[in-house]
Design an enzyme around this catalytic site. Structure first.
Site, PDB file in Angstrom:
ATOM      1  N   LYS A   1       0.823  -1.217   0.000  1.00 22.95           N
ATOM      2  CA  LYS A   1       0.000   0.000   0.000  1.00 22.95           C
ATOM      3  C   LYS A   1       0.856   1.266   0.000  1.00 22.95           C
ATOM      4  CE  LYS A   1      -2.392  -0.697   3.739  1.00 22.95           C
ATOM      5  NZ  LYS A   1      -1.725  -1.939   4.169  1.00 22.95           N
TER       6      LYS A   1
ATOM      7  N   LYS B   1      -1.691   8.929   6.352  1.00 21.00           N
ATOM      8  CA  LYS B   1      -1.700   7.623   7.020  1.00 21.00           C
ATOM      9  C   LYS B   1      -2.367   7.859   8.373  1.00 21.00           C
ATOM     10  CE  LYS B   1      -0.120   3.279   7.628  1.00 21.00           C
ATOM     11  NZ  LYS B   1      -0.414   2.125   6.742  1.00 21.00           N
TER      12      LYS B   1
ATOM     13  N   ASP C   1       6.385   4.230   7.406  1.00 21.37           N
ATOM     14  CA  ASP C   1       5.465   4.449   6.287  1.00 21.37           C
ATOM     15  C   ASP C   1       5.039   5.907   6.209  1.00 21.37           C
ATOM     16  OD1 ASP C   1       5.630   1.806   5.643  1.00 21.37           O
ATOM     17  OD2 ASP C   1       3.623   1.261   6.331  1.00 21.37           O
TER      18      ASP C   1
ATOM     19  N   GLU D   1      -4.075   6.239   3.109  1.00 21.02           N
ATOM     20  CA  GLU D   1      -3.666   4.838   3.196  1.00 21.02           C
ATOM     21  C   GLU D   1      -4.201   4.214   4.477  1.00 21.02           C
ATOM     22  OE1 GLU D   1       0.270   2.104   3.996  1.00 21.02           O
ATOM     23  OE2 GLU D   1       0.566   4.082   3.064  1.00 21.02           O
TER      24      GLU D   1
ATOM     25  N   GLY E   1      -3.299  -1.844   7.592  1.00 20.11           N
ATOM     26  CA  GLY E   1      -3.549  -3.270   7.370  1.00 20.11           C
ATOM     27  C   GLY E   1      -4.542  -3.507   6.255  1.00 20.11           C
TER      28      GLY E   1
END
Length: 225
Positions: free
Chosen positions: A14, A36, A45, A106, A109
């Site tokens: 992702k 995020k 990330d 995003e 999981g």
């Protein structure tokens, strides 16, 4: 124009896709940023998304909730004895949406990862009412994972903007060599983008499903398109 990226699981690519999409948009003159909402474990990330985003955003805006336990958010919140502030997350998203052309959100999981005791990633995406793009890693089992996720997205009344299949470099097995064609057969009316480390993706059909003609017009008028 905003888009919610979900995955068929954890570690399917992702963040890689979000960064490629941000680079693709920004190269065409779109002021695009990543978001995020929740990180569990390290914050790498979020840092990578920040580096790929347009200037003028802080990591706290991009990643308003950081839980340091590398488990599902609902479990991490219990371990760390904190409450996940969904109102704060929605506020950050609204603020970014007002300041930038595009926000690529995003998820954490997969699609049905629990954020709280009774709220899942899918529920949060529904609250934002964003088109959803599904990211899947090209491996044995991805057909089942993609179709189950797609079914759940559509059952919640959300638009599936498309499926993005990530492909690692190197030798491929029989499943990997046949998954793309089989997905194209099975995904009736759903766009499929295949992206690898050496592949220049074309995200136009994915972005078309977000229903933002002004930004799409800007894309199609770009000399880099």
């Amino acid at each position: 124009m905003s888009l919610f990226l979900t995955g068929t699981g954890t570690g399917v690519g992702k963040t890689f896709v979000a960064i490629e999409l941000l680079h693709w948009l920004r190269s065409r003159g779109i002021r695009a940023v990543g978001m995020k909402p929740i990180c569990c474990g390290d914050r790498e990330d979020a840092r990578r998304l920040l580096a790929a985003s347009a200037e003028g955003i802080s990591i706290e805006e991009l990643n308003p909730v950081w839980l340091q336990s590398p488990v599902a958010p609902s479990v991490a919140a219990q371990i760390e004895q904190v409450e996940i502030d969904l109102g704060r997350i929605r506020g950050c998203f609204r603020n970014l949406s007002e300041r930038f052309d595009t926000v690529i959100v995003e998820g954490v999981g997969g699609w049905l990862v629990p954020i709280t005791a009774d709220l899942f990633v899918s529920d949060f995406a529904k609250q934002l009412e964003l088109p959803v793009a599904i990211v899947a890693n090209n491996q044995l089992g991805c057909l089942n994972h993609v179709l189950l996720t797609l079914e759940s997205v559509q059952r919640r009344g959300l638009v599936c903007a498309g499926v993005i299949l990530t492909q690692a470099n190197g030798p491929i097995d029989l499943a990997q060599s046949t998954n793309e064609n089989e997905l194209r057969r099975l995904l009736t009316g759903i766009s499929l983008v295949v992206i690898g480390e050496e592949t220049e993706p074309n995200f136009v059909e994915i972005l078309a499903a977000t229903g933002q003609p002004d930004v799409l017009r800007k894309l199609t008028q770009s000399s880099k398109f």
